[in-house]
Design a protein around this motif. Structure first.
Motif, PDB file in Angstrom:
ATOM      1  N   GLN A   1      -7.755   3.257   8.463  1.00  0.00           N
ATOM      2  CA  GLN A   1      -6.509   2.942   7.712  1.00  0.00           C
ATOM      3  C   GLN A   1      -5.367   2.540   8.632  1.00  0.00           C
TER       4      GLN A   1
ATOM      5  N   GLY B   1       0.840  -1.198   0.000  1.00  0.00           N
ATOM      6  CA  GLY B   1       0.000   0.000   0.000  1.00  0.00           C
ATOM      7  C   GLY B   1       0.866   1.237   0.000  1.00  0.00           C
TER       8      GLY B   1
ATOM      9  N   ASP C   1      -9.865  -0.411   6.816  1.00  0.00           N
ATOM     10  CA  ASP C   1     -10.627   0.330   5.799  1.00  0.00           C
ATOM     11  C   ASP C   1     -11.019  -0.539   4.602  1.00  0.00           C
ATOM     12  N   ARG C   2     -10.249  -1.618   4.384  1.00  0.00           N
ATOM     13  CA  ARG C   2     -10.602  -2.522   3.271  1.00  0.00           C
ATOM     14  C   ARG C   2     -11.950  -3.186   3.494  1.00  0.00           C
TER      15      ARG C   2
ATOM     16  N   ASN D   1      -4.089  -9.486   7.164  1.00  0.00           N
ATOM     17  CA  ASN D   1      -5.389  -9.012   6.677  1.00  0.00           C
ATOM     18  C   ASN D   1      -5.425  -7.513   6.401  1.00  0.00           C
ATOM     19  N   GLY D   2      -4.247  -6.882   6.359  1.00  0.00           N
ATOM     20  CA  GLY D   2      -4.181  -5.466   5.972  1.00  0.00           C
ATOM     21  C   GLY D   2      -4.902  -4.544   6.941  1.00  0.00           C
ATOM     22  N   SER D   3      -5.440  -3.465   6.416  1.00  0.00           N
ATOM     23  CA  SER D   3      -6.051  -2.482   7.321  1.00  0.00           C
ATOM     24  C   SER D   3      -7.578  -2.551   7.268  1.00  0.00           C
TER      25      SER D   3
ATOM     26  N   ASP E   1     -18.050  -0.848   2.246  1.00  0.00           N
ATOM     27  CA  ASP E   1     -17.935  -1.994   1.376  1.00  0.00           C
ATOM     28  C   ASP E   1     -19.283  -2.340   0.753  1.00  0.00           C
TER      29      ASP E   1
END
Ligand SMILES: Nc1ncnc2c1ncn2[C@@H]1O[C@H](COP(=O)(O)OP(=O)(O)OP(=O)(O)O)[C@@H](O)[C@H]1O
Length: 347
Positions: free
Chosen positions: A181, A57, A131-132, A127-129, A136
């Motif tokens: 984020q 990112g 906000d993903r 699993n990233g942040s 949605d």
């Protein structure tokens, strides 16, 4: 001739400013010696991220790459853009995170500081942040994409991380930039607070707003921070941002029209207050199981308590945890906050 002279003076002042700030950082590293995490060379960093192979990112201060330490541990490496900031964020990040040790705070494995090459190396969050998973369109009428249980665990985990920063660790740390984020999720979706570049160890409060506005994504800025009422700026400004995030977490999947995009968290906050006034028989989602309905209601009530305009009316993070873990019936109706959002229009 005059123009050339001016240009020369400007370049000279830039050169000296840069070197002073480099020296300050070196001094800081020396002073904090044993407290600072492991220092890596730029060659080691490049090896770690296999020459920039996998980008995870990009934030306001540089790109983040997936990497691996020699022992096989996966890491995320943030390469700081040399042209952004003056080193203050770098020092804040290293200084703040190295004072922490908590399951809901991301671990800083190490850093690189080699002239203008600067990097921060964190544990990798598969699993990233957050906000993903919010805002949605895949959310259904019954449930946000992550499901109610995970969403609730993330809300409680983030609250515990913040409570620890405010009261539990050796130095009280104010984060100042809580937003989806910066909430990272590990393999089990355990929430970890990251990104301490604006944290309280940056003592110049006046620079907080301009630093926030200069970033890639602007978070939920509490009114007292935005209006520069620095007398009122405290851990309650983190509570405000946390409340806004809670509201967006429950409402995020239900974006209904393009207009809402303008300032979605304000739109959701308005909606939530309407649901509360109507007794919260119906929230953002239809036909929920009793348990999920209770979770949505608790997150909504706590969110609105946290975004009260007067910082004194906002609960402490300890109280937030109690409210989230208690029953929805026990929650008192919060006063209607004056809704404020510089998020999409930071002028
Ligand atoms: N430790 C990590 N593990 C996995 N992915 C990460 C990690 N840290 C960051 N990322 C990914 O990199 C992205 C950019 O992170 P970064 O912290 O630079 O920016 P940001 O918080 O989105 O924005 P800003 O720094 O401008 O406020 C994140 O949204 C996330 O997807």
């Amino acid at each position: 001739m005059i123009i050339i002279l001016r240009l020369f003076k400007k370049l000279r002042s830039l050169f000296f400013k840069r070197h002073t700030s480099d020296r300050e950082i070196e001094n800081f590293i020396k002073k904090h010696g044993s407290l600072t995490p492991k220092r890596f060379s730029y060659t080691q960093v490049k090896r770690m991220i296999c020459s920039f192979r996998e980008k995870l990112g990009e934030g306001g201060f540089g790109a983040v790459y997936k990497g691996k330490l020699p022992d096989g541990t996966l890491v995320a490496v943030k390469l700081l853009n040399a042209s952004k900031g003056n080193g203050e964020e770098f020092v804040n990040e290293v200084a703040s995170i190295s004072r922490t040790s908590h399951v809901n705070i991301v671990t800083l494995v190490g850093f690189c500081f080699e002239g203008h090459k600067r990097a921060l190396i964190y544990e990798y969050m598969s699993n990233g942040s957050l906000d993903r998973f919010i805002n949605d369109e895949n959310a259904t009428m019954r449930s946000p994409r992550l499901g109610w249980n995970k969403l609730y665990q993330i809300a409680v985990g983030t609250a515990r991380g913040l409570e620890y920063l405010h009261r539990g660790c050796s130095t009280r740390i104010l984060h100042f930039d809580i937003k989806p984020q910066i909430i990272l999720l590990d393999n089990d979706y355990c929430a970890k607070i990251s990104d301490f570049g604006l944290s309280k160890l940056c003592l110049k409060r006046e620079s907080i707003v301009s630093m926030l506005v200069g970033r890639g994504t602007i978070g939920y800025i509490a009114p007292e921070v935005f209006n520069r009422n620095f007398g009122d700026v405290s851990h309650k400004s983190d509570v405000y941002s946390y409340g806004m995030m809670l509201i967006e977490m429950i409402g995020g999947g239900k974006r209904v029209n393009a207009e809402a995009d303008q300032s979605s968290e304000m739109y959701f906050a308005d909606q939530v207050y309407q649901f509360i006034e109507e007794g919260y028989d119906q929230g953002f989602y239809c036909h929920l199981m009793e348990e999920d309905k209770e979770t949505e209601k608790k997150m909504a009530f706590v969110g609105v308590w946290c975004i009260q305009t007067d910082p004194k009316q906002r609960p402490s993070m300890r109280r937030v945890i109690e409210m989230l873990e208690g029953s929805a019936e026990a929650l008192q109706i919060p006063p209607k906050p004056y809704l404020f959002s510089p998020r999409r229009s930071p002028t």
